[in-house]
Write an enzyme that holds these catalytic residues in place. Structure first.
Site, short mmCIF file in Angstrom:
data_model
loop_
_atom_site.label_atom_id
_atom_site.label_comp_id
_atom_site.label_asym_id
_atom_site.label_seq_id
_atom_site.Cartn_x
_atom_site.Cartn_y
_atom_site.Cartn_z
N LEU A 174 0.83 -1.21 0.00
CA LEU A 174 0.00 0.00 0.00
C LEU A 174 0.87 1.26 0.00
O LEU A 174 1.89 1.31 0.67
CB LEU A 174 -0.87 0.03 1.26
CG LEU A 174 -1.86 -1.12 1.47
CD1 LEU A 174 -2.50 -1.01 2.85
CD2 LEU A 174 -2.92 -1.11 0.39
N ASP B 74 2.61 -6.21 2.44
CA ASP B 74 3.26 -5.31 3.40
C ASP B 74 3.85 -6.02 4.61
O ASP B 74 4.28 -5.37 5.57
CB ASP B 74 2.24 -4.28 3.90
CG ASP B 74 1.90 -3.25 2.84
OD1 ASP B 74 2.80 -2.49 2.46
OD2 ASP B 74 0.74 -3.21 2.40
N GLU C 113 6.76 -4.07 12.25
CA GLU C 113 6.47 -3.16 13.37
C GLU C 113 4.97 -2.89 13.51
O GLU C 113 4.47 -2.66 14.63
CB GLU C 113 7.19 -1.81 13.13
CG GLU C 113 6.80 -0.75 14.14
CD GLU C 113 7.46 0.59 13.91
OE1 GLU C 113 8.11 1.07 14.85
OE2 GLU C 113 7.33 1.17 12.83
N ASP C 114 4.24 -2.90 12.39
CA ASP C 114 2.83 -2.52 12.44
C ASP C 114 1.93 -3.56 13.09
O ASP C 114 0.79 -3.28 13.41
CB ASP C 114 2.31 -2.22 11.03
CG ASP C 114 2.90 -0.93 10.49
OD1 ASP C 114 3.10 -0.01 11.30
OD2 ASP C 114 3.17 -0.85 9.28
N ARG D 243 -4.27 -5.67 5.64
CA ARG D 243 -3.07 -6.01 6.41
C ARG D 243 -3.37 -6.86 7.65
O ARG D 243 -2.45 -7.26 8.35
CB ARG D 243 -2.34 -4.72 6.82
CG ARG D 243 -1.79 -3.94 5.63
CD ARG D 243 -0.72 -2.96 6.04
NE ARG D 243 0.41 -3.62 6.68
CZ ARG D 243 1.41 -2.99 7.27
NH1 ARG D 243 1.44 -1.67 7.28
NH2 ARG D 243 2.40 -3.66 7.84
N ARG E 45 -4.67 5.01 10.28
CA ARG E 45 -4.66 3.58 10.59
C ARG E 45 -5.05 3.25 12.03
O ARG E 45 -5.24 2.10 12.38
CB ARG E 45 -3.26 3.00 10.31
CG ARG E 45 -2.81 3.10 8.86
CD ARG E 45 -3.42 2.01 8.00
NE ARG E 45 -3.04 2.12 6.61
CZ ARG E 45 -1.94 1.59 6.08
NH1 ARG E 45 -1.07 0.94 6.85
NH2 ARG E 45 -1.68 1.72 4.81
N HIS F 123 2.06 7.15 9.44
CA HIS F 123 2.08 6.75 10.86
C HIS F 123 2.78 7.82 11.69
O HIS F 123 3.58 8.58 11.17
CB HIS F 123 2.89 5.45 11.03
CG HIS F 123 2.24 4.23 10.46
ND1 HIS F 123 2.89 3.40 9.57
CD2 HIS F 123 1.02 3.69 10.68
CE1 HIS F 123 2.07 2.40 9.25
NE2 HIS F 123 0.94 2.55 9.90
N CYS G 169 10.16 0.45 10.76
CA CYS G 169 9.07 -0.47 10.34
C CYS G 169 9.53 -1.91 10.19
O CYS G 169 8.73 -2.83 10.20
CB CYS G 169 8.52 -0.10 8.97
SG CYS G 169 8.21 1.60 8.65
#
Length: 258
Positions: free
Chosen positions: A19, A62, A67-68, A87, A133, A163, A248
């Site tokens: 993305l 992704d 990290e996300d 995601r 997000r 972010h 990330c």
């Protein structure tokens, strides 16, 4: 004794389809991305971090941005629930990895959304970016999980970047750094240092004065050297095309019970 483990996840074959929200799409060189990822992991290991590879999620473009998927505070892992529905499947392997490492596991539940990249921890202060997000319900759940453990959770508006950690991170002494045009409210941070390049806003603390940062921010690296820090630079050009940065690509676990 603090632990020095870092979760990482190999880029999958669909990486180029990741993305992008705030930048123009560019062609991603998958082979080069894999080389850059390996060099990043090697830089962590070279500075005393044990890398723990999460099972790949090849269906998720992704997924390299590990990290996300999870936020760590002490030995508690809070499994995220991305505001980007595509995601959400990325968390499965991560959940297993942190449980195996002995973390206590919590989850963000519907209607809450949270991406780990929206969370910046400085000591016991946990800044949470409220942007595309991460929603208000997600923020409330972060408070519910971490405040009983001694955290102070501070909400920060994020509108100019993907972010919170696309805009700001922190130096070893707790000074928050960011590139002013991309930071919504610099005044929310007690100590703020403006850096000359967007990619200079992102550092991973390796221990002592060493900070891992992108090779695309040479002026910021000079500034950090002047401040007595030791920049360790890595080229992550292919991940930058997908709004990725050095933070990330790993999750550092510093407070596991041995």
């Amino acid at each position: 004794m603090p632990s020095k483990k870092a979760l990482i996840r190999r880029p999958g074959p669909l990486l180029a389809e990741g993305l992008v929200t705030h930048i123009e799409r560019e062609k991603v060189d998958l082979e080069l991305a894999l080389e850059q990822w390996e060099a990043y992991a090697e830089a962590l290991r070279a500075h005393g971090w044990e890398t723990v590879e999460v099972d790949p999620a090849d269906d998720c473009p992704d997924s390299v941005f590990v990290e996300d998927t999870v936020v760590m505070y002490k030995n508690v892992a809070l499994i995220a629930r991305s505001g980007a529905e595509s995601r959400r499947a990325e968390t499965d392997g991560v959940e297993e990895a942190v449980a195996r490492l002995g973390c206590s596991v919590n989850w963000i539940w519907e209607p809450g959304t949270l991406d780990g990249g929206d969370v910046l921890k400085i000591g016991d202060t946990v800044y949470v970016g409220r942007g595309g997000r991460t929603n208000a319900a997600g923020l409330q759940q972060v408070r519910a999980v971490f405040e009983p453990l001694g955290a102070r959770v501070v909400a920060v508006p994020v509108s100019k970047v993907l972010h919170l950690k696309s805009a700001v991170t922190a130096l070893p002494d707790g000074t928050v750094i960011g590139h002013i045009p991309l930071v919504d409210r610099p005044s929310l941070f007690p100590g703020f240092l403006s850096v000359p390049e967007e990619a200079g806003s992102h550092v991973v603390l390796l221990g002592g004065p060493k900070v891992l940062m992108a090779a695309s921010a040479p002026k910021t690296a000079e500034l950090f050297t002047d401040l007595g820090l030791e920049p360790v630079t890595v080229d992550i050009s292919e991940f930058e095309k997908l709004e990725g940065c050095v933070t990330c690509l790993s999750v550092r676990l510093r407070e596991l019970y041995a």
